[in-house]
Structure formats: C-alpha cells, structure tokens
Design an enzyme around this catalytic site. Structure first.
Site, PDB file in Angstrom:
ATOM      1  N   ARG A 171      45.972   0.855  14.863  1.00  0.00           N
ATOM      2  CA  ARG A 171      46.152   0.654  13.417  1.00  0.00           C
ATOM      3  C   ARG A 171      47.224   1.590  12.848  1.00  0.00           C
ATOM      4  NH1 ARG A 171      40.102  -0.002  12.543  1.00  0.00           N
ATOM      5  NH2 ARG A 171      39.851   2.035  11.595  1.00  0.00           N
ATOM      6  N   ARG A 175      56.584   6.580  13.806  1.00  0.00           N
ATOM      7  CA  ARG A 175      57.907   6.190  13.304  1.00  0.00           C
ATOM      8  C   ARG A 175      58.957   7.232  13.671  1.00  0.00           C
ATOM      9  NH1 ARG A 175      55.417   4.768   8.150  1.00  0.00           N
ATOM     10  NH2 ARG A 175      54.703   2.622   8.328  1.00  0.00           N
ATOM     11  N   ARG A 247      28.803   3.811  11.328  1.00  0.00           N
ATOM     12  CA  ARG A 247      28.982   5.175  10.832  1.00  0.00           C
ATOM     13  C   ARG A 247      28.819   5.128   9.321  1.00  0.00           C
ATOM     14  NH1 ARG A 247      28.598   9.124  14.225  1.00  0.00           N
ATOM     15  NH2 ARG A 247      30.185  10.433  13.226  1.00  0.00           N
ATOM     16  N   ARG A 277      38.346  14.516   5.773  1.00  0.00           N
ATOM     17  CA  ARG A 277      39.438  14.501   4.809  1.00  0.00           C
ATOM     18  C   ARG A 277      38.931  14.882   3.421  1.00  0.00           C
ATOM     19  NH1 ARG A 277      40.747   7.918   4.497  1.00  0.00           N
ATOM     20  NH2 ARG A 277      38.656   7.282   3.945  1.00  0.00           N
ATOM     21  N   GLU A 298      34.841  14.435   2.786  1.00  0.00           N
ATOM     22  CA  GLU A 298      34.227  13.270   3.425  1.00  0.00           C
ATOM     23  C   GLU A 298      33.712  13.657   4.816  1.00  0.00           C
ATOM     24  OE1 GLU A 298      36.776   9.925   2.465  1.00  0.00           O
ATOM     25  OE2 GLU A 298      36.093   8.933   4.304  1.00  0.00           O
ATOM     26  N   TYR A 346      35.416  -4.472  10.705  1.00  0.00           N
ATOM     27  CA  TYR A 346      36.151  -3.662   9.747  1.00  0.00           C
ATOM     28  C   TYR A 346      37.193  -4.580   9.109  1.00  0.00           C
ATOM     29  CZ  TYR A 346      38.773  -0.132   7.426  1.00  0.00           C
ATOM     30  OH  TYR A 346      39.362   0.597   6.431  1.00  0.00           O
ATOM     31  N   ASP A 348      39.955  -5.061   5.959  1.00  0.00           N
ATOM     32  CA  ASP A 348      40.631  -4.564   4.769  1.00  0.00           C
ATOM     33  C   ASP A 348      40.403  -5.549   3.627  1.00  0.00           C
ATOM     34  OD1 ASP A 348      41.727  -2.071   5.385  1.00  0.00           O
ATOM     35  OD2 ASP A 348      43.377  -2.987   6.511  1.00  0.00           O
TER      36      ASP A 348
HETATM   37  P1  FAD Z   1      31.072  -5.057   0.245  1.00  0.00           P
HETATM   38  O1  FAD Z   1      32.099  -4.442  -0.609  1.00  0.00           O
HETATM   39  O2  FAD Z   1      30.275  -4.170   1.132  1.00  0.00           O
HETATM   40  O3  FAD Z   1      30.062  -5.881  -0.690  1.00  0.00           O
HETATM   41  C1  FAD Z   1      28.820  -6.375  -0.237  1.00  0.00           C
HETATM   42  C2  FAD Z   1      27.844  -6.289  -1.379  1.00  0.00           C
HETATM   43  O4  FAD Z   1      26.628  -6.949  -0.989  1.00  0.00           O
HETATM   44  C3  FAD Z   1      27.451  -4.869  -1.742  1.00  0.00           C
HETATM   45  O5  FAD Z   1      27.734  -4.615  -3.112  1.00  0.00           O
HETATM   46  C4  FAD Z   1      25.964  -4.795  -1.450  1.00  0.00           C
HETATM   47  O6  FAD Z   1      25.257  -4.009  -2.409  1.00  0.00           O
HETATM   48  C5  FAD Z   1      25.539  -6.251  -1.534  1.00  0.00           C
HETATM   49  N1  FAD Z   1      24.352  -6.559  -0.731  1.00  0.00           N
HETATM   50  C6  FAD Z   1      24.195  -6.386   0.604  1.00  0.00           C
HETATM   51  N2  FAD Z   1      22.969  -6.801   0.981  1.00  0.00           N
HETATM   52  C7  FAD Z   1      22.345  -7.247  -0.136  1.00  0.00           C
HETATM   53  C8  FAD Z   1      21.047  -7.803  -0.383  1.00  0.00           C
HETATM   54  N3  FAD Z   1      20.149  -8.021   0.596  1.00  0.00           N
HETATM   55  N4  FAD Z   1      20.724  -8.154  -1.649  1.00  0.00           N
HETATM   56  C9  FAD Z   1      21.620  -7.971  -2.663  1.00  0.00           C
HETATM   57  N5  FAD Z   1      22.856  -7.452  -2.479  1.00  0.00           N
HETATM   58  C10 FAD Z   1      23.206  -7.094  -1.228  1.00  0.00           C
HETATM   59  N6  FAD Z   1      40.311  -1.815   2.474  1.00  0.00           N
HETATM   60  C11 FAD Z   1      41.603  -1.804   2.099  1.00  0.00           C
HETATM   61  O7  FAD Z   1      42.235  -2.851   2.012  1.00  0.00           O
HETATM   62  N7  FAD Z   1      42.243  -0.620   1.773  1.00  0.00           N
HETATM   63  C12 FAD Z   1      41.610   0.580   1.853  1.00  0.00           C
HETATM   64  O8  FAD Z   1      42.214   1.630   1.564  1.00  0.00           O
HETATM   65  C13 FAD Z   1      40.242   0.594   2.258  1.00  0.00           C
HETATM   66  N8  FAD Z   1      39.588   1.759   2.340  1.00  0.00           N
HETATM   67  C14 FAD Z   1      38.291   1.753   2.776  1.00  0.00           C
HETATM   68  C15 FAD Z   1      37.650   2.972   2.899  1.00  0.00           C
HETATM   69  C16 FAD Z   1      36.355   3.029   3.367  1.00  0.00           C
HETATM   70  C17 FAD Z   1      35.669   4.355   3.476  1.00  0.00           C
HETATM   71  C18 FAD Z   1      35.703   1.827   3.751  1.00  0.00           C
HETATM   72  C19 FAD Z   1      34.316   1.862   4.342  1.00  0.00           C
HETATM   73  C20 FAD Z   1      36.326   0.594   3.603  1.00  0.00           C
HETATM   74  C21 FAD Z   1      37.636   0.546   3.124  1.00  0.00           C
HETATM   75  N9  FAD Z   1      38.296  -0.668   2.944  1.00  0.00           N
HETATM   76  C22 FAD Z   1      39.610  -0.652   2.564  1.00  0.00           C
HETATM   77  C23 FAD Z   1      37.613  -1.972   3.182  1.00  0.00           C
HETATM   78  C24 FAD Z   1      36.953  -2.554   1.912  1.00  0.00           C
HETATM   79  O9  FAD Z   1      35.946  -1.681   1.443  1.00  0.00           O
HETATM   80  C25 FAD Z   1      36.356  -3.930   2.267  1.00  0.00           C
HETATM   81  O10 FAD Z   1      37.385  -4.798   2.674  1.00  0.00           O
HETATM   82  C26 FAD Z   1      35.617  -4.632   1.130  1.00  0.00           C
HETATM   83  O11 FAD Z   1      34.779  -3.772   0.416  1.00  0.00           O
HETATM   84  C27 FAD Z   1      34.778  -5.772   1.705  1.00  0.00           C
HETATM   85  O12 FAD Z   1      34.164  -6.498   0.659  1.00  0.00           O
HETATM   86  P2  FAD Z   1      32.817  -7.296   0.923  1.00  0.00           P
HETATM   87  O13 FAD Z   1      32.509  -8.041  -0.326  1.00  0.00           O
HETATM   88  O14 FAD Z   1      32.889  -8.058   2.195  1.00  0.00           O
HETATM   89  O15 FAD Z   1      31.694  -6.164   1.192  1.00  0.00           O
HETATM   90  N1  UDP Z   2      42.915   8.998  12.957  1.00  0.00           N
HETATM   91  C1  UDP Z   2      43.078  10.259  13.475  1.00  0.00           C
HETATM   92  N2  UDP Z   2      43.661  11.218  12.680  1.00  0.00           N
HETATM   93  C2  UDP Z   2      44.037  10.980  11.408  1.00  0.00           C
HETATM   94  C3  UDP Z   2      43.861   9.687  10.891  1.00  0.00           C
HETATM   95  C4  UDP Z   2      43.285   8.709  11.687  1.00  0.00           C
HETATM   96  O1  UDP Z   2      42.718  10.529  14.603  1.00  0.00           O
HETATM   97  O2  UDP Z   2      44.532  11.918  10.754  1.00  0.00           O
HETATM   98  C5  UDP Z   2      42.278   7.988  13.839  1.00  0.00           C
HETATM   99  C6  UDP Z   2      40.767   7.878  13.582  1.00  0.00           C
HETATM  100  O3  UDP Z   2      40.123   7.640  14.817  1.00  0.00           O
HETATM  101  C7  UDP Z   2      40.663   6.684  12.668  1.00  0.00           C
HETATM  102  C8  UDP Z   2      41.790   5.793  13.198  1.00  0.00           C
HETATM  103  O4  UDP Z   2      42.829   6.704  13.597  1.00  0.00           O
HETATM  104  O5  UDP Z   2      39.407   6.062  12.760  1.00  0.00           O
HETATM  105  C9  UDP Z   2      42.325   4.793  12.190  1.00  0.00           C
HETATM  106  O6  UDP Z   2      42.832   5.506  11.058  1.00  0.00           O
HETATM  107  P1  UDP Z   2      42.797   4.933   9.599  1.00  0.00           P
HETATM  108  O7  UDP Z   2      43.540   5.852   8.723  1.00  0.00           O
HETATM  109  O8  UDP Z   2      43.174   3.492   9.660  1.00  0.00           O
HETATM  110  O9  UDP Z   2      41.250   5.099   9.283  1.00  0.00           O
HETATM  111  P2  UDP Z   2      40.341   4.410   8.185  1.00  0.00           P
HETATM  112  O10 UDP Z   2      41.204   3.977   7.032  1.00  0.00           O
HETATM  113  O11 UDP Z   2      39.726   3.296   8.932  1.00  0.00           O
HETATM  114  O12 UDP Z   2      39.374   5.488   7.832  1.00  0.00           O
END
Ligand code: FAD
Ligand code: UDP
Length: 378
Positions: A171, A175, A247, A277, A298, A346, A348
């Site tokens: 991912r 560069r 996780r 981070r 975090e 996972y 986005d």
């Molecule tokens: P969710 O957002 O998880 O929504 C599911 C919903 O269902 C929740 O609100 C939950 O409460 C509800 N639900 C579940 N079970 C039940 C139940 N039984 N009854 C009622 N409600 C329920 N994507 C990016 O593009 N850019 C980013 O920078 C980025 N950063 C991220 C950072 C982190 C730490 C994480 C974990 C994800 C990140 N993502 C990012 C991904 C992004 O969060 C997801 O793509 C997006 O939230 C998925 O939407 P969803 O609707 O599928 O799931």
């Molecule tokens: N990663 C790392 N060092 C960093 C950033 C990322 O080793 O400083 C690794 C880590 O295993 C992470 C993966 O690269 O899960 C993907 O990074 P990304 O930034 O896409 O993580 P996410 O947005 O999924 O938290």
C-alpha cells in the site's frame, strides 16, 4: 417492498440514497448515536476543532464517478496527506522519498543515484516477496526497513512482519523524488464541514428513515423483504463459528495551546514507543483557525468482544474461518452483506462508496435476487 439497511455509515447512506431515489422507502438503523460510521467527525467541545472520532480519514480516489458523487453532497477543500515519522531520534518524511533517503544516509543523491544506491541495499535474492519483511528487504533494504517499518508494524499488527503478507506494505510507495504525498490518487480532499455533515445530506431524502441508538438483531430480518447489512459478518451469525480477528485502537486524547507537532499525523517507528502515531486534528482542516489544539495518541491491540473492530487481520486462520462464514452467508435468504465489516475487508472510503453504488445498482436490476455478496470477500 420493505427494505432495511443495517448501519448508517458510508455503505448504508449511499445504498439507502440510491434506493430511495429509485422510489423505494428504506429504514436505516445504527446502534451508534450518530451517522457516518467510522468516518464520523464532530466538534471537540473544548477546542472547537473538528475531530475524526475513529481515527484520521483523508479522502482520496481515482474513481471520477465516486468523486462526483461526494462532491455533489459536500464541498471538498484541497488536502494532501503529508505524514512524518519520528524514528531513531530524528524526524523523517514519509512515504520513503528522496528526502527521506538523503537524510537517513546523510547524502545528496539525485533521483537515479538514489535508485542505484537503494538497489545496493535491497536484498535482490528475494525474487517473489511473500511476507511483509521480504517485501521491505527486497525494495528498501534492512536499514530503512528497521527504522520505519519493523517497529511500527509490530505495534500495529501485534505480530512479526515475517508473519504478515507482503500486500500490507504494497500500500505504501517508495519515491525517488521529493513528492511526499502519501497517496497517488488524482482526487484528494477533505470535506469542509466534515464527513458526518456530508453523510447527513446523503441521508436527507423523504424515502429514508434513520433510527439511531438502535441495534439490529437477526430475528428482525423476517419483518423485511430484504436487508442490507453493514455490520460484522460473524455478528450476523451470532459468532456461531467463532470470531473473525480484528485489531482495535485506543485513542488517548490530550490538548495543547498552539501547535503541538506542526503536522496532522506523526508516526512513531521505534518499537519502544508504545503508540503508533499522534494525530493533531486541527491540521486536517487548515482553512480553520483555532488557538487550542486536540491530539490523539493511537494504540493498537487485539480486538476483544465489546471493542470496536477496526482492521481485519485476514491471516491464514481468519481466512479459513471467513470461508466458512461466506458459505453460510451464501445460503442465507433475504440479506446482502456490504461494507468493511460485512465483507471483512480493509476498504478505503472511495472503494466503500463504489461498492455501495454497485450494490444499489444490482438490487435495482435483480430485486431480491441480488446475491449475498456483490463483491466476494475472498
Ligand atoms: P462503518 O463506517 O463501520 O459503518 C458501519 C455502521 O454499522 C457503524 O456505524 C455501526 O455502528 C453500524 N452497525 C454495525 N452493526 C450494527 C448492528 N447490529 N445494528 C445497528 N448498527 C450496526 N478510508 C479512507 O478512504 N481514507 C482514510 O484516511 C481512512 N482512514 C481510516 C482510518 C482508520 C483507523 C480506519 C479503521 C479506517 C479508515 N478508513 C479510511 C476506512 C473507512 O473508515 C471505511 O472505508 C468506511 O468507514 C467504511 O464504511 P462502512 O459503512 O462500510 O462501515
Ligand atoms: N507502516 C509502517 N510504518 C509507517 C506507516 C505504515 O510500517 O510509518 C506499515 C504498517 O504495517 C501499516 C502498513 O504499512 O499497517 C500500511 O500503512 P498505512 O499508512 O496504509 O496504514 P493504515 O492507513 O492502514 O493505518
């Protein structure tokens, strides 16, 4: 038809809107007290800063239709994700770029010199990297791997990089120029009023009724002609075969007067620093002004029952269990599994929206004959 959408995240909102626009009425439930799922944003009461409650979310995509879709509901401010990392007592630029390489090795390489130098560091005996570690050793060599990836990855995933698939590291780009944009994508930005305001607008349609603080259980499915489910796949089956591994994250909030770290995201590569981070959220909205600042350390750990599932682990054990749940799901009637939890991937935000649009289109074409998975999770 009586339609139910479980979850008011991006999956639920986008599917709900498309079906409502086609003339259906749809009920959406979410157990949380807000819409937008994990990309929920809210104002911090003390500082007024717009906070991404479940971790930093930056919108990036190459999918022009998805970009048109989100910009139809929200104005996006230009935003480039520029991540720094603190490792071995210095601050470096990520993803690994020419600045990182020159600083790390104390050199003044030009692009082709750096490329040739890194090739001397790389383990070229690895022809087809399978693990995270092999991928890193093959493409950047041991020194950069140990400084930037090894410790961070052990903290993030709770296991050695030798046990993780190469795909996780793929991912991240390397560069040989000074481009420090974390993403490659053509369209990038931040929703000016936040993701939650955007999702509220998507949900604002007379065909949609949203019930917050409302948990769904499978027994209720019989009341509907079809259910779209964006909750955890194993949760639909009451975890009868065991739990799919995730996780989870713990966020430790602290405030600061002024600017704490000078950037939105500072990673910590050293294994002996317990967090992965720190995010300083006012830097995600550089068009706003705030004297105070709110930051989150975090910490990543194994997800237990009752914790929020964040990152699917998808190791050999989980994939085997996933296959068993997929087999059950394909036999279930009247339900389509969507989103990051429903398909245990996972995803986005842009991919989530793309798949939600495709799921709605599949339903509009096939009605209740729509399959359990529009995008297979395996
Ligand atoms: P969710 O957002 O998880 O929504 C599911 C919903 O269902 C929740 O609100 C939950 O409460 C509800 N639900 C579940 N079970 C039940 C139940 N039984 N009854 C009622 N409600 C329920 N994507 C990016 O593009 N850019 C980013 O920078 C980025 N950063 C991220 C950072 C982190 C730490 C994480 C974990 C994800 C990140 N993502 C990012 C991904 C992004 O969060 C997801 O793509 C997006 O939230 C998925 O939407 P969803 O609707 O599928 O799931
Ligand atoms: N990663 C790392 N060092 C960093 C950033 C990322 O080793 O400083 C690794 C880590 O295993 C992470 C993966 O690269 O899960 C993907 O990074 P990304 O930034 O896409 O993580 P996410 O947005 O999924 O938290």
């Amino acid at each position: 038809m009586k339609l139910l959408m479980v979850g008011a995240g991006l999956s639920g909102a986008v599917i709900g809107r498309k079906l409502a626009e086609a003339g259906h009425t749809i009920t959406i439930v979410d157990s949380r007290d807000h819409v937008a799922g994990n990309c929920h944003t809210e104002r911090d009461a003390e500082t007024g800063v717009l906070v991404h409650r479940y971790g930093p979310h930056i919108f990036h995509t190459d999918d022009a239709e998805v970009w048109d879709y989100v910009t139809g509901f929200e104005s996006f401010q230009p935003y480039k994700n520029r991540v720094k990392t603190t490792a071995q007592g210095q601050v470096f630029s990520l993803p690994i770029n020419l600045h990182t390489i020159n600083q790390f090795y104390g050199r003044t390489f030009r692009p082709e010199e750096a490329r040739a130098f890194i090739e001397t560091q790389a383990d070229t005996s690895i022809s087809d990297p399978q693990t995270f570690e092999e991928q890193a050793l093959r493409f950047v060599g041991r020194d950069l791997y140990e400084a930037f990836f090894k410790g961070y990855t052990v903290k993030q995933w709770g296991m050695q990089p030798t046990e993780l698939p190469a795909s996780i590291l793929k991912r991240l780009p390397v560069r040989f120029n000074y481009d420090d944009n974390y993403f490659f994508h053509r369209f990038q930005g931040m929703p000016e009023t936040g993701y939650t305001a955007m999702v509220e607008r998507i949900l604002d349609h007379p065909g949609i009724t949203v019930h917050l603080n409302t948990s769904f259980t499978r027994a209720e499915a019989g009341d509907y002609d079809h259910v779209f489910y964006s909750g955890p796949l194993d949760g639909w089956f009451d975890y009868e075969l065991g739990r799919l591994g995730y996780r989870t994250l713990d966020f430790e909030r602290f405030t600061h007067v002024g600017d704490y770290q000078g950037c939105a995201v500072m990673n910590y590569g050293d294994e002996n620093v317990p967090f992965t981070r720190i995010s300083e959220h006012k830097h995600f909205a550089p068009w706003e002004e705030h004297d105070g600042s709110v930051c989150y350390r975090e910490y990543s750990r194994a997800c237990e029952p009752g914790d929020i599932p964040y990152y699917p682990i998808r190791q050999v054990r989980e994939k085997a269990l996933l296959a068993e749940y997929v087999a059950l799901a394909e036999k279930a009637e009247g339900v389509t599994f969507v989103g990051r939890l429903g398909t245990y991937r996972y995803l986005d935000m842009d991919v989530t929206i793309r798949e939600a649009l495709d799921t709605a289109a599949a339903f509009l074409a096939h009605g209740t004959d729509v399959p359990a998975f529009v995008k297979p999770p395996l």
